[in-house]
Design an enzyme around this catalytic site. Sequence first.
Site, PDB file in Angstrom:
ATOM      1  N   THR A 121       0.779  -1.226   0.221  1.00  0.00           N
ATOM      2  CA  THR A 121      -0.050  -0.001   0.050  1.00  0.00           C
ATOM      3  C   THR A 121       0.889   1.347  -0.106  1.00  0.00           C
ATOM      4  OG1 THR A 121      -1.516  -1.255   1.208  1.00  0.00           O
ATOM      5  CG2 THR A 121      -1.737   1.273   1.307  1.00  0.00           C
ATOM      6  N   ARG A 153      -6.741 -10.059   3.832  1.00  0.00           N
ATOM      7  CA  ARG A 153      -6.936  -9.906   5.247  1.00  0.00           C
ATOM      8  C   ARG A 153      -6.242 -10.897   6.014  1.00  0.00           C
ATOM      9  NH1 ARG A 153     -13.047 -11.084   4.734  1.00  0.00           N
ATOM     10  NH2 ARG A 153     -12.205 -12.240   3.374  1.00  0.00           N
ATOM     11  N   GLU A 154      -5.607 -10.425   6.883  1.00  0.00           N
ATOM     12  CA  GLU A 154      -4.753 -11.540   7.572  1.00  0.00           C
ATOM     13  C   GLU A 154      -5.822 -12.350   8.426  1.00  0.00           C
ATOM     14  OE1 GLU A 154      -1.934  -9.971  10.384  1.00  0.00           O
ATOM     15  OE2 GLU A 154      -1.364  -8.376   9.058  1.00  0.00           O
ATOM     16  N   LYS A 203      -6.789   1.713  -3.429  1.00  0.00           N
ATOM     17  CA  LYS A 203      -6.257   0.791  -2.330  1.00  0.00           C
ATOM     18  C   LYS A 203      -6.659   1.719  -1.026  1.00  0.00           C
ATOM     19  CE  LYS A 203      -4.667  -1.878   0.789  1.00  0.00           C
ATOM     20  NZ  LYS A 203      -4.114  -2.697   0.979  1.00  0.00           N
ATOM     21  N   ASN A 207      -9.438   1.259   2.281  1.00  0.00           N
ATOM     22  CA  ASN A 207      -9.039   0.598   3.719  1.00  0.00           C
ATOM     23  C   ASN A 207      -9.740   1.595   4.791  1.00  0.00           C
ATOM     24  OD1 ASN A 207      -7.537  -1.734   3.258  1.00  0.00           O
ATOM     25  ND2 ASN A 207      -5.782  -1.103   4.179  1.00  0.00           N
ATOM     26  N   PHE A 248     -18.592  -5.421   8.296  1.00  0.00           N
ATOM     27  CA  PHE A 248     -17.525  -4.323   9.024  1.00  0.00           C
ATOM     28  C   PHE A 248     -18.721  -3.272   9.821  1.00  0.00           C
ATOM     29  CE2 PHE A 248     -13.095  -4.386   8.133  1.00  0.00           C
ATOM     30  CZ  PHE A 248     -13.199  -5.553   7.500  1.00  0.00           C
ATOM     31  N   ALA A 251     -19.470  -3.752  16.330  1.00  0.00           N
ATOM     32  CA  ALA A 251     -19.032  -2.906  17.301  1.00  0.00           C
ATOM     33  C   ALA A 251     -18.045  -3.402  18.025  1.00  0.00           C
ATOM     34  CB  ALA A 251     -20.365  -2.260  17.904  1.00  0.00           C
ATOM     35  N   GLY A 256      -7.415  -2.748  14.866  1.00  0.00           N
ATOM     36  CA  GLY A 256      -6.045  -2.741  15.021  1.00  0.00           C
ATOM     37  C   GLY A 256      -5.417  -3.173  13.770  1.00  0.00           C
ATOM     38  N   CYS A 259      -2.594  -2.276   9.186  1.00  0.00           N
ATOM     39  CA  CYS A 259      -2.971  -1.769   7.621  1.00  0.00           C
ATOM     40  C   CYS A 259      -3.960  -0.601   8.331  1.00  0.00           C
ATOM     41  CB  CYS A 259      -3.630  -2.924   7.342  1.00  0.00           C
ATOM     42  SG  CYS A 259      -2.747  -4.223   6.684  1.00  0.00           S
TER      43      CYS A 259
HETATM   44  C1  UGA Z   1      -7.368  -4.886   6.098  1.00  0.00           C
HETATM   45  C2  UGA Z   1      -8.404  -4.880   5.041  1.00  0.00           C
HETATM   46  O1  UGA Z   1      -9.760  -5.530   5.357  1.00  0.00           O
HETATM   47  C3  UGA Z   1      -7.906  -5.607   3.710  1.00  0.00           C
HETATM   48  O2  UGA Z   1      -8.875  -5.527   2.614  1.00  0.00           O
HETATM   49  C4  UGA Z   1      -6.455  -4.991   3.438  1.00  0.00           C
HETATM   50  O3  UGA Z   1      -5.757  -5.726   2.311  1.00  0.00           O
HETATM   51  C5  UGA Z   1      -5.613  -5.148   4.581  1.00  0.00           C
HETATM   52  O4  UGA Z   1      -6.188  -4.146   5.474  1.00  0.00           O
HETATM   53  C6  UGA Z   1      -4.385  -4.221   4.068  1.00  0.00           C
HETATM   54  O5  UGA Z   1      -4.371  -3.287   3.881  1.00  0.00           O
HETATM   55  O6  UGA Z   1      -3.204  -4.901   4.050  1.00  0.00           O
HETATM   56  P1  UGA Z   1      -6.773  -6.580   7.926  1.00  0.00           P
HETATM   57  O7  UGA Z   1      -5.999  -5.391   8.735  1.00  0.00           O
HETATM   58  O8  UGA Z   1      -5.694  -7.931   7.909  1.00  0.00           O
HETATM   59  O9  UGA Z   1      -7.233  -6.274   6.414  1.00  0.00           O
HETATM   60  O10 UGA Z   1      -7.942  -7.361   8.746  1.00  0.00           O
HETATM   61  P2  UGA Z   1      -9.459  -6.758   8.840  1.00  0.00           P
HETATM   62  O11 UGA Z   1     -10.311  -8.162   8.942  1.00  0.00           O
HETATM   63  O12 UGA Z   1      -9.926  -5.760   7.864  1.00  0.00           O
HETATM   64  O13 UGA Z   1      -9.705  -6.255  10.374  1.00  0.00           O
HETATM   65  C7  UGA Z   1      -9.107  -5.000  10.810  1.00  0.00           C
HETATM   66  C8  UGA Z   1      -9.786  -4.700  12.115  1.00  0.00           C
HETATM   67  O14 UGA Z   1     -10.972  -4.435  12.269  1.00  0.00           O
HETATM   68  C9  UGA Z   1      -9.624  -5.842  13.178  1.00  0.00           C
HETATM   69  O15 UGA Z   1      -9.022  -5.097  14.369  1.00  0.00           O
HETATM   70  C10 UGA Z   1     -10.796  -6.071  13.328  1.00  0.00           C
HETATM   71  O16 UGA Z   1     -11.152  -6.749  14.911  1.00  0.00           O
HETATM   72  C11 UGA Z   1     -11.543  -4.899  13.303  1.00  0.00           C
HETATM   73  N1  UGA Z   1     -12.963  -5.053  12.800  1.00  0.00           N
HETATM   74  C12 UGA Z   1     -13.537  -5.349  11.731  1.00  0.00           C
HETATM   75  C13 UGA Z   1     -14.119  -4.367  13.733  1.00  0.00           C
HETATM   76  O17 UGA Z   1     -13.603  -3.871  14.789  1.00  0.00           O
HETATM   77  N2  UGA Z   1     -15.316  -4.603  13.184  1.00  0.00           N
HETATM   78  C14 UGA Z   1     -15.668  -4.894  12.270  1.00  0.00           C
HETATM   79  O18 UGA Z   1     -16.781  -5.052  11.784  1.00  0.00           O
HETATM   80  C15 UGA Z   1     -14.590  -5.443  11.387  1.00  0.00           C
END
Ligand code: UGA
Length: 431
Positions: A121, A153-154, A203, A207, A248, A251, A256, A259
């Site tokens: 990114t 996503r991780e 991108k 995010n 997403f 709540a 964290g 990304c």
């Molecule tokens: C995120 C994006 O979802 C990916 O599409 C992107 O490629 C990636 O960043 C990146 O830029 O490399 P990631 O950080 O691995 O992926 O994980 P997410 O599943 O997006 O979750 C991020 C955070 O949001 C986590 O802490 C999760 O607990 C939190 N979250 C997610 C919430 O608090 N509520 C939600 O409804 C969804």
Amino acid sequence: MDKVAVIGAGHVGLVTASTFAEKGKTVICVDNDHGKIAQIKTGKLPFYEPGLDELVKRHFEKNLYFTTSIAEAVKKSEFIFICVGTPPKKNGEADLSSVERVGRAIGEHLDGYKIVVEKSTVPVETGKWLRKTIAVRSGKTIFDVACNPEFLREGSAVHDALFPDRIVLGLTSEKARKKFEHFYKDFDCPKVFCDLQTAELIKHASNAFLSMKISFINMISLLCDQVGADVEKVAEGMGLDPRIGHAFLQAGIGFGGFCFPKDLQAFTHMAAKAGVRFELLKEVMRINNKMKEVFLEKLKKKIWILKDKTIAVWGLSFKPNTDDMRFAPSVDIIKDLVKHGACVRAFDPQAHHEAKKVLPQSVVFCRSPLDAAEGTEALLLLTEWECFKRANLKKVKQKMNPPYILGDGRNLFDPEKARKLGFDYFCMGRA
Ligand code: UGA
């Protein structure tokens, strides 16, 4: 067969390299960290990602190779994917020094037409700088620069990379477009062809939008707390509108990972540099930080004094199915507990090794969720791993001491059930 170099064996690089290998390409993955490459060659990956070690094992030294020599990788490949880190500087701006270093090295070893692809990114205009850097070093112009951002996503990275919901390609020539149409012909998803800057922006904007959705529902959860509404039902009702969608809207104690927090800062910084004040994104970050404070306040209202209290923490990684602790809400929350004199007993299914590097030394790492609950007055759920969802709360309570506080930072448990079992239960945005 497409010949691919992947530069950087971090989360994005290793997943990209092994999923391309799975798709039949010949891949050479480079990292300048000799220790990391040696470790991968022994079959031990530097981080946990479901399904990744099987992929690496399946293709290792068949069509997936590892090296520390960027020269070798550049010479043997036509597509060169840059997957190096772009960490935040102190002022929030993305540090692109690794991208530049790699660009120079590619330039030095360019020996024919190649496509150099940004996968990390990066802020808008990185592609332009990359082209200039390579051209200056190589003295040639017979190469293309492209932007093909990753959206994985991780925790589900292998699946996301094998079955993407879209492929974005920022390109500068018809030749590169033809090459990429062929390269991605086996990927059955929409492809967005555009210029470099647009791809770079897609991108960052994606995010930023997802983080905004999370902070939005978290603000609604604060409101729910005040008026006695249920944020889970609000999210359900909102999500049924196809223009909003369910994703997403979970709540909790906030997002964290490496990304969202980093990209939000970099995006805000980049917008300001371009003369656009994107205050909305600053507010998204502010709300995210506030959620941890709100959670701690709720705990303090129940437990009163933290000093000398023993508290269990379930879940340390920033989200389930990863051992990644970067910007995990658990870090700030646990540091606050320890600062106020509490003793913390923690359990996470995967993240102990990483957590030990960033959490206070006094934290006791336990063998199981039940072991963590032993002799504690409060139990805090910070990451919604599946094993916690299935936990027998009756048994958990037997391990604990009164007043049996259960703080649910991810709204994982059924409030009524938890209270019936005798827990002094609190969560985020549900009565
Ligand atoms: C995120 C994006 O979802 C990916 O599409 C992107 O490629 C990636 O960043 C990146 O830029 O490399 P990631 O950080 O691995 O992926 O994980 P997410 O599943 O997006 O979750 C991020 C955070 O949001 C986590 O802490 C999760 O607990 C939190 N979250 C997610 C919430 O608090 N509520 C939600 O409804 C969804």
